[in-house]
Write a protein that holds these residues in place. Structure first.
Motif, short mmCIF file in Angstrom:
data_model
loop_
_atom_site.label_atom_id
_atom_site.label_comp_id
_atom_site.label_asym_id
_atom_site.label_seq_id
_atom_site.Cartn_x
_atom_site.Cartn_y
_atom_site.Cartn_z
N LEU A 1 102.70 12.06 42.52
CA LEU A 1 103.85 12.06 41.62
C LEU A 1 103.85 10.78 40.79
CD1 LEU A 1 106.67 13.24 44.07
CD2 LEU A 1 105.32 14.63 42.48
N VAL A 2 104.41 10.88 39.59
CA VAL A 2 104.58 9.72 38.74
C VAL A 2 106.02 9.63 38.28
CG1 VAL A 2 102.21 9.56 37.90
CG2 VAL A 2 103.84 11.00 36.68
N ALA A 3 106.43 8.39 38.02
CA ALA A 3 107.71 8.12 37.37
C ALA A 3 107.36 7.76 35.94
CB ALA A 3 108.42 6.95 38.05
N VAL A 4 108.05 8.39 34.99
CA VAL A 4 107.78 8.18 33.58
C VAL A 4 109.07 7.79 32.88
CG1 VAL A 4 106.90 9.26 31.47
CG2 VAL A 4 105.95 9.92 33.68
N GLN A 5 109.01 6.72 32.10
CA GLN A 5 110.12 6.32 31.23
C GLN A 5 109.60 6.44 29.81
OE1 GLN A 5 111.08 2.39 32.87
NE2 GLN A 5 113.01 3.22 33.59
N GLY A 6 110.26 7.27 29.01
CA GLY A 6 109.74 7.54 27.67
C GLY A 6 108.40 8.24 27.83
N ASP A 7 107.34 7.64 27.31
CA ASP A 7 106.01 8.22 27.47
C ASP A 7 105.11 7.34 28.34
OD1 ASP A 7 105.66 6.11 25.76
OD2 ASP A 7 104.51 7.21 24.26
N LYS A 8 105.73 6.41 29.08
CA LYS A 8 104.95 5.44 29.86
C LYS A 8 105.10 5.68 31.37
CE LYS A 8 104.39 0.55 30.60
NZ LYS A 8 103.44 -0.28 29.99
N VAL A 9 103.96 5.79 32.05
CA VAL A 9 103.94 5.90 33.52
C VAL A 9 104.31 4.52 34.07
CG1 VAL A 9 102.52 6.29 35.57
CG2 VAL A 9 102.22 7.74 33.53
N CYS A 10 105.36 4.47 34.88
CA CYS A 10 105.83 3.18 35.40
C CYS A 10 105.90 3.14 36.92
CB CYS A 10 107.19 2.83 34.79
SG CYS A 10 108.44 4.08 35.06
N GLY A 11 105.52 4.23 37.58
CA GLY A 11 105.51 4.24 39.03
C GLY A 11 104.80 5.47 39.55
N THR A 12 104.48 5.44 40.84
CA THR A 12 103.77 6.55 41.45
C THR A 12 103.99 6.55 42.96
OG1 THR A 12 101.60 7.61 41.72
CG2 THR A 12 101.64 5.20 41.70
N VAL A 13 103.80 7.72 43.54
CA VAL A 13 103.82 7.85 45.00
C VAL A 13 102.95 9.06 45.36
CG1 VAL A 13 105.89 9.33 45.13
CG2 VAL A 13 105.30 7.86 47.06
N THR A 14 102.30 8.97 46.51
CA THR A 14 101.49 10.07 47.03
C THR A 14 102.25 10.71 48.18
OG1 THR A 14 99.46 8.95 46.39
CG2 THR A 14 99.27 10.67 48.07
N VAL A 15 102.44 12.02 48.08
CA VAL A 15 103.15 12.79 49.11
C VAL A 15 102.10 13.56 49.90
CG1 VAL A 15 104.89 14.55 49.56
CG2 VAL A 15 105.14 13.02 47.59
N ALA A 16 102.07 13.32 51.20
CA ALA A 16 101.07 13.95 52.07
C ALA A 16 101.78 14.77 53.14
CB ALA A 16 100.18 12.88 52.70
N ARG A 17 101.47 16.04 53.15
CA ARG A 17 102.04 16.91 54.17
C ARG A 17 101.21 16.80 55.44
NH1 ARG A 17 103.09 18.02 49.23
NH2 ARG A 17 105.07 18.99 48.67
N HIS A 18 101.84 17.05 56.58
CA HIS A 18 101.16 16.95 57.87
C HIS A 18 99.83 17.71 57.80
CE1 HIS A 18 100.33 16.83 62.10
NE2 HIS A 18 100.18 18.13 62.09
N ALA B 1 113.30 3.46 43.80
CA ALA B 1 114.36 4.25 44.42
C ALA B 1 114.29 5.70 43.95
CB ALA B 1 115.72 3.65 44.10
N ALA B 2 114.02 5.92 42.67
CA ALA B 2 113.92 7.28 42.14
C ALA B 2 112.75 8.03 42.78
CB ALA B 2 113.77 7.24 40.62
N LEU B 3 111.65 7.35 42.99
CA LEU B 3 110.50 7.97 43.64
C LEU B 3 110.81 8.33 45.09
CD1 LEU B 3 107.72 5.74 42.08
CD2 LEU B 3 107.83 8.25 41.87
N VAL B 4 111.45 7.42 45.82
CA VAL B 4 111.82 7.71 47.21
C VAL B 4 112.80 8.88 47.25
CG1 VAL B 4 112.99 6.80 49.27
CG2 VAL B 4 111.33 5.38 48.04
N ASP B 5 113.77 8.89 46.35
CA ASP B 5 114.73 10.01 46.30
C ASP B 5 114.01 11.33 46.07
OD1 ASP B 5 116.88 8.32 46.76
OD2 ASP B 5 117.48 8.25 44.64
N ARG B 6 113.03 11.33 45.18
CA ARG B 6 112.29 12.58 44.91
C ARG B 6 111.56 13.06 46.15
NH1 ARG B 6 110.38 15.62 40.57
NH2 ARG B 6 109.35 17.40 41.51
N VAL B 7 110.95 12.13 46.89
CA VAL B 7 110.24 12.50 48.12
C VAL B 7 111.22 13.08 49.14
CG1 VAL B 7 108.92 11.64 50.10
CG2 VAL B 7 108.37 10.85 47.79
N THR B 8 112.36 12.42 49.34
CA THR B 8 113.30 12.92 50.34
C THR B 8 113.93 14.25 49.90
OG1 THR B 8 115.08 11.49 49.50
CG2 THR B 8 113.75 10.64 51.33
#
Length: 166
Positions: free
Chosen positions: A55-72, A103-110
């Protein structure tokens, strides 16, 4: 804060995501530049996208964060047991630190974990990542010290979990 959109990373963004992740870890002091093995993993966003959910966090057209979600059962899980969703390699571009992107990335994961009816969200965090630890605790995560891990000498990973209501 400019509005943040969280979505799956696009293949054209993989190099940007990999560099953002490596930069966040290096500039944050969470990994030594000599640790080329882990830096290679941090930069390999394409592999994470193929074997987990990137997953990525995007503000405008710029990638500003990321997280990898791994299922069991994914190659990217280190901690997750049956019923648990794990996230890894949460990274915010240094220039976006403190803006709510993490925080937005963690919220998306949860949120994703709740929708998919996982029992728990788990993660490992380097002991040096104290800003992240405060974020996790604000979001309701608690330490699971019995699952702490030292993958190699001098690197201690702290286990966190968030139990979800079912």
């Amino acid at each position: 804060m400019e509005s943040v959109t969280i979505r799956r990373a696009l293949p054209a963004e993989f190099d940007t995501v990999g560099e953002l992740t490596a930069r966040a870890y290096l500039e944050g002091g969470h990994i030594p530049a000599e640790n080329t093995h882990y830096l290679t993993s941090l930069r390999d966003a394409a592999d994470r996208a193929a074997k987990a959910e990137l997953l990525v966090a995007v503000q405008g057209d710029k990638v500003c964060g990321t997280v990898t979600v791994a299922r069991h059962g994914s190659e990217y899980t280190e901690l997750a047991r049956p019923g648990e969703l794990e996230f890894r390699m949460l990274a915010v571009a240094p220039e976006a630190a403190g803006s709510g992107v993490g925080a937005a990335l963690v919220d998306r994961v949860t949120d994703l974990a709740a929708v998919e009816a996982w029992e728990r969200v788990v993660l490992y965090s380097n002991r040096t990542m104290t800003v992240a630890h405060r974020l996790y605790e604000r979001k309701g995560f608690h330490r699971v010290a019995e699952h702490d891990w030292e993958p190699f000498a001098g690197v201690r990973l702290l286990a966190y979990a968030l139990d979800l209501e079912r």
